[in-house]
Structures are given as C-alpha cells and as structure tokens.
Design an enzyme around this catalytic site. Structure first.
Site, PDB file in Angstrom:
ATOM      1  N   LEU A 154       0.843  -1.194   0.000  1.00 53.04           N
ATOM      2  CA  LEU A 154       0.000   0.000   0.000  1.00 53.04           C
ATOM      3  C   LEU A 154       0.881   1.247   0.000  1.00 53.04           C
ATOM      4  O   LEU A 154       1.917   1.292   0.663  1.00 53.04           O
ATOM      5  CB  LEU A 154      -0.924  -0.004   1.219  1.00 53.04           C
ATOM      6  CG  LEU A 154      -2.011  -1.090   1.212  1.00 53.04           C
ATOM      7  CD1 LEU A 154      -2.715  -1.157   2.570  1.00 53.04           C
ATOM      8  CD2 LEU A 154      -3.028  -0.850   0.090  1.00 53.04           C
ATOM      9  N   HIS A 170       3.080 -11.547   8.925  1.00 55.11           N
ATOM     10  CA  HIS A 170       4.212 -11.879   8.057  1.00 55.11           C
ATOM     11  C   HIS A 170       4.825 -13.201   8.523  1.00 55.11           C
ATOM     12  O   HIS A 170       5.048 -13.391   9.728  1.00 55.11           O
ATOM     13  CB  HIS A 170       5.261 -10.758   8.113  1.00 55.11           C
ATOM     14  CG  HIS A 170       6.439 -11.032   7.234  1.00 55.11           C
ATOM     15  ND1 HIS A 170       6.385 -10.886   5.874  1.00 55.11           N
ATOM     16  CD2 HIS A 170       7.684 -11.485   7.529  1.00 55.11           C
ATOM     17  CE1 HIS A 170       7.548 -11.236   5.358  1.00 55.11           C
ATOM     18  NE2 HIS A 170       8.356 -11.591   6.335  1.00 55.11           N
TER      19      HIS A 170
HETATM   20  C1  GRF Z   1       0.288 -16.058   5.100  1.00 57.12           C
HETATM   21  O1  GRF Z   1       1.201 -17.039   5.484  1.00 57.12           O
HETATM   22  C2  GRF Z   1       0.833 -14.679   5.382  1.00 57.12           C
HETATM   23  O2  GRF Z   1       1.778 -14.640   6.373  1.00 57.12           O
HETATM   24  C3  GRF Z   1       1.485 -14.295   4.073  1.00 57.12           C
HETATM   25  O3  GRF Z   1       0.701 -14.898   3.082  1.00 57.12           O
HETATM   26  C4  GRF Z   1       0.066 -16.058   3.597  1.00 57.12           C
HETATM   27  C5  GRF Z   1      -1.381 -15.959   3.233  1.00 57.12           C
HETATM   28  O4  GRF Z   1      -2.091 -17.137   3.397  1.00 57.12           O
HETATM   29  N1  GRF Z   1       1.576 -12.850   3.980  1.00 57.12           N
HETATM   30  P1  GRF Z   1      -3.694 -17.111   3.373  1.00 57.12           P
HETATM   31  O5  GRF Z   1      -4.139 -16.428   2.083  1.00 57.12           O
HETATM   32  O6  GRF Z   1      -4.199 -16.424   4.588  1.00 57.12           O
HETATM   33  O7  GRF Z   1      -4.065 -18.576   3.343  1.00 57.12           O
END
Ligand code: GRF
Length: 210
Positions: A100, A116
């Site tokens: 963003l 993250h």
């Molecule tokens: C998660 O592991 C998050 O940490 C990362 O992307 C993944 C998304 O998974 N930024 P989901 O779409 O919630 O299954």
C-alpha cells in the site's frame, strides 16, 4: 475475549489468495464476544479462494484489481475508498500481496495490521519461508505488526517462534507457521479492536482487558 465489546470494530480484510487467515478471523468473529466485525473482504484479484470464503460466510466482497490502476497511489486510494464505503475503521491484511502507498497509511494511521511469515526484521518480502530455510536459521515464525510506509517494517505487535526442523520443506514449514498465524492473528485483532494496543514510536504495549 472475555465479554462482548460495547461496539464491534468494523474492519475490512484485504486478501489476494487462499484466505486461510481470513477463515480463521471469520471463525473467531462468530463468537458474540469477539471485538471486531468483518464488514467487507477486498481482493486485488478476482477468482481467489478467499472470495469464496467471504461469500460462504455472507460477507460482502469487492475486487479492486491491481491491473486497473496506473500506479500504486491510485490503487491504494481505491482500496481505501472501498473500505470506507463499507464503514471500515481498520484494514486487516491477510495474505494481501500488494504494497500500500503512503496515502493509505495516512488514511488509516496505526489502523492497518499485517501478518508476516518470519520473525521480522529477518526475511521481509514475499519469499520469507524459503529464504529462512535457505539461510539455515533454526528459528523463524510469525510477526504481526502495524503497517507503515516501509515494507514489513511497522511497529511489532506480537511474534511467535517456529523451529525449523531438519528435512523441512517450504510446504511443511509454511504449514506450521500458518497454524500459528491462524491461532494468534485473530487474538491480536480482538485486542486491537478492544483498544488494548498502545503504540509509542516502534513500541507496542498491550493494556490489560477492561
Ligand atoms: C500467510 O502465510 C501470510 O503470512 C502471508 O501470506 C500467507 C497468506 O495465506 N503474507 P492465506 O491467504 O491467509 O491462506
């Protein structure tokens, strides 16, 4: 999540893919005592599983397609406009794979959360899980943080460590990291929604529940 809040905080969840974190938040928000209400799910691409999850849960959703905009600022403004249209007071990034622009941060200061899959500041960016394996670290994990103008950088709210086992692949490690995300992200959102998180510079303190 002791008692029902006086008012649930309306939040928009931003997604790009499978939406397993979205699902964890949907499931947590089923409890009447949960602090936040998902008023919209916004995706930067059509046809993703996260949008099906929103539909199944009866949550309105919208696609703000990255490719429809000339630049990041215009895209970010459109995301914020969509969230505003549903009355969202905060943005919850759940596997949202776009950065963003500062105009979005200015519109939702300390009101955008992200999860993250690494222990920041180690391994920022989109390839945190394979990079942790390649680097040979023994511990990685989950960082839930406020979003600021820099990528994977804002004030850290909560971290959980996950050990890397010998023989781990990206898939096996990712699965254990995601299991932790699904457990703690809904808890953090509840605490945020109840006004329990205090931010001073980079330091986030958790106030006791009232
Ligand atoms: C998660 O592991 C998050 O940490 C990362 O992307 C993944 C998304 O998974 N930024 P989901 O779409 O919630 O299954």
């Amino acid at each position: 999540m002791a008692h029902p809040p006086e008012r649930r905080l309306p939040v928009a969840v931003l997604v790009s893919g499978s939406g397993s974190n979205l699902q964890a938040i949907i499931d947590a928000a089923d409890a009447p005592s949960y602090g936040a209400e998902i008023v919209a799910v916004i995706s930067d691409r059509p046809g993703v599983r996260a949008l099906e999850r929103a539909a199944t849960a009866g949550i309105p959703s919208e696609v703000v397609a990255w490719k429809d905009f000339d630049n990041r600022a215009a895209f970010s403004a459109a995301i914020c406009d969509a969230a505003d249209a549903y009355g969202a007071d905060a943005l919850i990034l759940a596997g949202f794979m776009r950065i963003l622009a500062p105009n979005a941060i200015a519109r939702f200061p300390n009101r955008i959360l992200n999860t993250h899959p690494a222990l920041l500041p180690a391994f920022p960016g989109a390839h945190a899980v394979p990079e942790a394996i390649a680097h040979g670290v023994k511990l990685t994990g989950v960082t839930i943080h406020f979003v600021d103008e820099e990528v994977d950088h804002g004030p850290i709210i909560r971290q959980v460590a996950v050990a890397i086992e010998s023989g781990d692949t990206e898939a096996t490690l990712q699965a254990r990291i995601q299991a932790e995300e699904h457990r703690v992200y809904p808890e953090v959102i509840d605490a945020f929604a109840r006004g329990r998180l205090e931010v001073l510079g980079r330091a986030v303190t958790w106030k006791e529940p009232v």
